[in-house]
Design a protein around this motif. Sequence first.
Motif, PDB file in Angstrom:
ATOM      1  N   MET A   1       0.853  -1.199   0.000  1.00  0.00           N
ATOM      2  CA  MET A   1       0.000   0.000   0.000  1.00  0.00           C
ATOM      3  C   MET A   1       0.876   1.231   0.000  1.00  0.00           C
ATOM      4  O   MET A   1       1.869   1.261   0.721  1.00  0.00           O
ATOM      5  N   PRO A   2       0.500   2.280  -0.740  1.00  0.00           N
ATOM      6  CA  PRO A   2       1.290   3.516  -0.655  1.00  0.00           C
ATOM      7  C   PRO A   2       1.229   4.062   0.763  1.00  0.00           C
ATOM      8  O   PRO A   2       0.230   3.914   1.448  1.00  0.00           O
ATOM      9  N   ARG A   3       2.328   4.684   1.170  1.00  0.00           N
ATOM     10  CA  ARG A   3       2.431   5.187   2.524  1.00  0.00           C
ATOM     11  C   ARG A   3       1.344   6.224   2.850  1.00  0.00           C
ATOM     12  O   ARG A   3       0.719   6.180   3.917  1.00  0.00           O
ATOM     13  N   TRP A   4       1.135   7.149   1.901  1.00  0.00           N
ATOM     14  CA  TRP A   4       0.132   8.200   2.184  1.00  0.00           C
ATOM     15  C   TRP A   4      -1.219   7.587   2.451  1.00  0.00           C
ATOM     16  O   TRP A   4      -1.973   8.029   3.292  1.00  0.00           O
ATOM     17  N   TRP A   5      -1.511   6.467   1.773  1.00  0.00           N
ATOM     18  CA  TRP A   5      -2.817   5.829   1.937  1.00  0.00           C
ATOM     19  C   TRP A   5      -2.926   5.231   3.343  1.00  0.00           C
ATOM     20  O   TRP A   5      -3.919   5.407   4.050  1.00  0.00           O
ATOM     21  N   LEU A   6      -1.855   4.534   3.718  1.00  0.00           N
ATOM     22  CA  LEU A   6      -1.862   3.906   5.043  1.00  0.00           C
ATOM     23  C   LEU A   6      -2.026   4.942   6.138  1.00  0.00           C
ATOM     24  O   LEU A   6      -2.829   4.784   7.046  1.00  0.00           O
ATOM     25  N   TRP A   7      -1.277   6.038   6.034  1.00  0.00           N
ATOM     26  CA  TRP A   7      -1.332   7.046   7.093  1.00  0.00           C
ATOM     27  C   TRP A   7      -2.706   7.693   7.157  1.00  0.00           C
ATOM     28  O   TRP A   7      -3.216   7.984   8.225  1.00  0.00           O
ATOM     29  N   THR A   8      -3.311   7.859   5.966  1.00  0.00           N
ATOM     30  CA  THR A   8      -4.659   8.416   5.984  1.00  0.00           C
ATOM     31  C   THR A   8      -5.597   7.468   6.717  1.00  0.00           C
ATOM     32  O   THR A   8      -6.435   7.873   7.519  1.00  0.00           O
ATOM     33  N   MET A   9      -5.432   6.160   6.457  1.00  0.00           N
ATOM     34  CA  MET A   9      -6.330   5.219   7.115  1.00  0.00           C
ATOM     35  C   MET A   9      -6.105   5.230   8.626  1.00  0.00           C
ATOM     36  O   MET A   9      -7.063   5.277   9.393  1.00  0.00           O
ATOM     37  N   TYR A  10      -4.833   5.229   9.056  1.00  0.00           N
ATOM     38  CA  TYR A  10      -4.588   5.282  10.516  1.00  0.00           C
ATOM     39  C   TYR A  10      -5.199   6.553  11.085  1.00  0.00           C
ATOM     40  O   TYR A  10      -5.791   6.548  12.157  1.00  0.00           O
ATOM     41  N   GLY A  11      -5.061   7.633  10.310  1.00  0.00           N
ATOM     42  CA  GLY A  11      -5.610   8.922  10.767  1.00  0.00           C
ATOM     43  C   GLY A  11      -7.112   8.819  10.998  1.00  0.00           C
ATOM     44  O   GLY A  11      -7.629   9.265  12.020  1.00  0.00           O
ATOM     45  N   THR A  12      -7.834   8.168  10.066  1.00  0.00           N
ATOM     46  CA  THR A  12      -9.285   8.102  10.243  1.00  0.00           C
ATOM     47  C   THR A  12      -9.646   7.248  11.446  1.00  0.00           C
ATOM     48  O   THR A  12     -10.612   7.523  12.145  1.00  0.00           O
ATOM     49  N   ILE A  13      -8.845   6.212  11.703  1.00  0.00           N
ATOM     50  CA  ILE A  13      -9.138   5.368  12.872  1.00  0.00           C
ATOM     51  C   ILE A  13      -8.972   6.187  14.144  1.00  0.00           C
ATOM     52  O   ILE A  13      -9.826   6.180  15.039  1.00  0.00           O
ATOM     53  N   ILE A  14      -7.870   6.939  14.209  1.00  0.00           N
ATOM     54  CA  ILE A  14      -7.653   7.766  15.411  1.00  0.00           C
ATOM     55  C   ILE A  14      -8.767   8.797  15.545  1.00  0.00           C
ATOM     56  O   ILE A  14      -9.326   9.013  16.613  1.00  0.00           O
TER      57      ILE A  14
ATOM     58  N   SER B   1     -11.801   8.544  14.501  1.00  0.00           N
ATOM     59  CA  SER B   1     -13.087   7.985  14.905  1.00  0.00           C
ATOM     60  C   SER B   1     -13.099   7.689  16.399  1.00  0.00           C
ATOM     61  O   SER B   1     -14.121   7.875  17.058  1.00  0.00           O
ATOM     62  N   ILE B   2     -11.935   7.265  16.944  1.00  0.00           N
ATOM     63  CA  ILE B   2     -11.911   7.013  18.391  1.00  0.00           C
ATOM     64  C   ILE B   2     -12.162   8.316  19.145  1.00  0.00           C
ATOM     65  O   ILE B   2     -12.967   8.374  20.075  1.00  0.00           O
ATOM     66  N   GLY B   3     -11.495   9.391  18.682  1.00  0.00           N
ATOM     67  CA  GLY B   3     -11.726  10.696  19.318  1.00  0.00           C
ATOM     68  C   GLY B   3     -13.189  11.092  19.213  1.00  0.00           C
ATOM     69  O   GLY B   3     -13.799  11.560  20.170  1.00  0.00           O
ATOM     70  N   TYR B   4     -13.777  10.828  18.065  1.00  0.00           N
ATOM     71  CA  TYR B   4     -15.178  11.205  17.821  1.00  0.00           C
ATOM     72  C   TYR B   4     -16.107  10.440  18.775  1.00  0.00           C
ATOM     73  O   TYR B   4     -17.023  11.006  19.349  1.00  0.00           O
ATOM     74  N   TRP B   5     -15.821   9.123  18.942  1.00  0.00           N
ATOM     75  CA  TRP B   5     -16.659   8.335  19.855  1.00  0.00           C
ATOM     76  C   TRP B   5     -16.627   8.916  21.262  1.00  0.00           C
ATOM     77  O   TRP B   5     -17.615   8.861  21.977  1.00  0.00           O
ATOM     78  N   ILE B   6     -15.442   9.434  21.622  1.00  0.00           N
ATOM     79  CA  ILE B   6     -15.309   9.916  23.000  1.00  0.00           C
ATOM     80  C   ILE B   6     -16.072  11.225  23.209  1.00  0.00           C
ATOM     81  O   ILE B   6     -16.763  11.392  24.195  1.00  0.00           O
ATOM     82  N   VAL B   7     -15.993  12.150  22.241  1.00  0.00           N
ATOM     83  CA  VAL B   7     -16.609  13.466  22.496  1.00  0.00           C
ATOM     84  C   VAL B   7     -18.045  13.583  21.982  1.00  0.00           C
ATOM     85  O   VAL B   7     -18.832  14.374  22.495  1.00  0.00           O
ATOM     86  N   MET B   8     -18.406  12.782  20.984  1.00  0.00           N
ATOM     87  CA  MET B   8     -19.738  12.956  20.380  1.00  0.00           C
ATOM     88  C   MET B   8     -20.616  11.739  20.691  1.00  0.00           C
ATOM     89  O   MET B   8     -20.116  10.664  20.991  1.00  0.00           O
TER      90      MET B   8
END
Length: 289
Positions: free
Chosen positions: A30-43, A45-52
Amino acid sequence: MSKEVEKDDVTGTETTGHEWDGIKELDTPMPRWWLWTMYGTIIWSIGYWIVMPAWPLVSSYTEGFLGYSSRGALEQELEEANEAQAGDRAALVTTELEDIKNNDQLYQFALRGGKSAFAVNCSQCHGSGAAGAPGFPNLNDDDWLWGGSVDQIYETIKYGIRSDHDDTRIGEMPAFLTNEMLDRSQINDVTEYVLSLSDTREDKEAVARGEVVFQENCASCHGENAKGNREFGAPNLTDAIWFYGKDKDVILRTISRGRNNVMPAWVDRLDDATIRQLALYVHSLGGGE
Ligand code: HEC
Ligand code: HEC
């Protein structure tokens, strides 16, 4: 058994080992930018679950630290809008209805509010243009069952007609056949008479007999000249404007079985400022007195 890792000569990428007809599948990472974007969305979403608000529970849901709800946001917006209107609404309640017209700014405010309140509360029965339907009066014309001054309209809206409110307007169109007050031929005659008041009829004798029936049975409510009586909400029968319909069948049915349509009382559902807005709006529709 250890597997030889094979590299593709042209790209230098490892192959997966799968091969079809001499074509080998490359195992391109997988291209690196793609992987980092995916990790970013996971992080994220966890933040979102906590505040919203996020997860459904058996009987509620996780509210999140911010405690946000779109309903709460709407309520706050409505409250702000109400606050902005508070001055005008208060003035509506304290000013005589007849005098509101003299204050152009307040009058326009009332008409705007009345129009939108009408669309929400009244159009189901009276139609979006207030033109009515059989059994639901047209509010655009100058033919009023209960009176067309702004105060009379206000009272009609507030307490309703044959509603369950103690101060409702009442008046009954009796069922002359069902209650055996008249027989079928008398009802036919009086129907011919009623129709003759706004149209030419061929059976002059029936009309003449019907007039006698009318004076004895109907004039007490509809008036000797059949022009109606607002005290009982008895319609004018001479103006060719029909509440239930102009066909002979409909009129026969009205007289035989009676009519007593209900208009709900709004005093317990809408606040006074809104009822006043509605009264002014309906009055402005063309036929106000
Ligand atoms: C459930 C149906 C219904 C709804 C909703 C309704 N009305 Fe009516 N309205 C009627 C009926 C039926 C009559 C006629 C009653 C009668 O037979 O005299 C009437 C009569 C009236 C009259 C009297 C007309 C006259 O000629 O004197 C006015 C004014 C009026 N309605 C205004 C309103 C307004 C304003 C609203 C909204 C707040 C509203 N109505 C909502 C059914 C309804
Ligand atoms: C006790 C009072 C009363 C008496 C008596 C009475 N009416 Fe009525 N009539 C009414 C009322 C009130 C209405 C309106 C009913 C409604 O709003 O649902 C009405 C409605 C009507 C209508 C419907 C008009 C339309 O525009 O669709 C006709 C027609 C009519 N009456 C004819 C008669 C005739 C004919 C008699 C005598 C045989 C008679 N009425 C006796 C009170 C009365």
